[in-house]
Scaffold this motif. Sequence first.
Motif, short mmCIF file in Angstrom:
data_model
loop_
_atom_site.label_atom_id
_atom_site.label_comp_id
_atom_site.label_asym_id
_atom_site.label_seq_id
_atom_site.Cartn_x
_atom_site.Cartn_y
_atom_site.Cartn_z
N ASN A 388 0.80 -1.23 0.00
CA ASN A 388 0.00 0.00 0.00
C ASN A 388 0.83 1.28 0.00
N PRO A 389 1.86 1.41 0.85
CA PRO A 389 2.64 2.65 0.84
C PRO A 389 3.37 2.92 -0.47
N LYS A 390 3.52 1.89 -1.30
CA LYS A 390 4.25 2.06 -2.55
C LYS A 390 3.33 2.41 -3.72
N PHE A 391 2.02 2.42 -3.51
CA PHE A 391 1.10 2.68 -4.60
C PHE A 391 1.36 4.05 -5.22
N THR A 392 1.49 4.07 -6.53
CA THR A 392 1.72 5.31 -7.27
C THR A 392 0.38 5.86 -7.77
N ASP A 393 0.44 7.02 -8.40
CA ASP A 393 -0.77 7.58 -9.01
C ASP A 393 -1.34 6.63 -10.05
N ARG A 394 -0.45 5.96 -10.78
CA ARG A 394 -0.89 5.00 -11.78
C ARG A 394 -1.60 3.82 -11.12
#
Length: 460
Positions: A388-394
């Motif tokens: 979850n903390p790594k989720f980008t805008d994409r």
Amino acid sequence: MMNRRTKLSKWCSLALPLALVTGLIAGCGSGNRDASPSNSAVAGANESSSSGAGAESGGEKVELRFSWWGSQGRHDRTLQAIEQFEKLHPNITIKPEYSSWDGYWEKLSTQVAANNAPDVMQMSVLYIKEYAERGILADLKPHAGKELGVADLNADILANQGTVDGKLAGIPMADNASVLLINKGIFQQAGVEVPKLDSTWEEIFESARQLKTKLGGSVYGVFDSAPSLEAFMYYLFAEGDKMYDGNKLGYQDDNLKKWLQMWEDARKEELAPPANLTASFLPLSNADPNKDALLKGSVAIMGPTWIATLPAYENIMKNNVDMISYPRGQKTGSVLQTAMFLSASAKSKHPKEAAMFIDFLVNTEEAADILETERGLPENKKIREYLNPKFTDRDKKMITMLEHVSSIEPAWYDPGPKGAGEVTKLFEQIVQKQQFGQVTIDQAVSEFRVQADKVFEKNN
């Protein structure tokens, strides 16, 4: 079908209350590597942090072959994951085999015929039932809860799509939904508004008409997906029809006539490319942005493809690509699908180690750090939370799209009865003849039904 759809929607909302659902199957490309990994076995054994009870592989030297399809980005990440697994299990060497979507299935079919199937293989919902029923895929149930963790996976998907004839034939890696991709740059160049999120085919062709008015013959509005049985199946779902009925075709012939006429009219109006140009592009199933019509700017709207192809396209097209749901009729044409499974060969000499490797890819943080969302929304809910903390805008864009499709009562992808893969190729061949004017629409409709029935009768 409604039960599974409802369960997935509920599962997404409960497991990811703050819209933490991400991408899905990645695109298909080509690539190669020598049979042995560059850093295959590293000294200093470490026990895997697998959720499948942290099984140890022992000291016996083991070699496993692992095959998959995908884009170059998938290949690169998977090779890194293999090296990490080998560091954790220095007695196990993984030999990678990878290719594009079409090349993958041709090679796998040849290997199976020669009794030389890979120990671990990426498996599509298109073929898992057929391969399992033919005895090619191992039953992974004996390893569940031991070498292979399943407690954090979606039980509904395991039971309804991963299990065939009571045998656990595949471990799901990700979930997906079908979409159309949009080349935003073409629309911006023409000053035409991008189609809305839930468009009809009439609205899609009207957008193509506006592009033609603005840009002339330099670009076509829509890729011609007439020969794609997958595309036709989604059209059927949108019209309230079905692709299969038991072990035979289940749709009304009038719907195939309407489908083929729709594309015939689009070609005549030059909203879709002529048959010879369409044939020069890679088929939709390859989904390789380096080689297809959308990237080349030849068409502005292409599909069907899957949400998780977005990263492969964005890596090249940057902010010039977007997606909308598959065109609706009476209901949406977008479907939900288990993006891919990992399966083991029933003839593998090392079933325990094969299960351990599958467990590593699906259930461990070490693999997640490398693969991230490249193969899509991780099926393991703890791994989703970890990423979850790594989720980008994409990633968040993909999350939003999957949640949207899940909310508009989509169907589930129907892989069909045994022989569906052969029927898919048959459909493409017959419709291509119609595209080139070699047969009429009525002849194509009749020929496909007769020939498809023969294939299903032979296989079932």
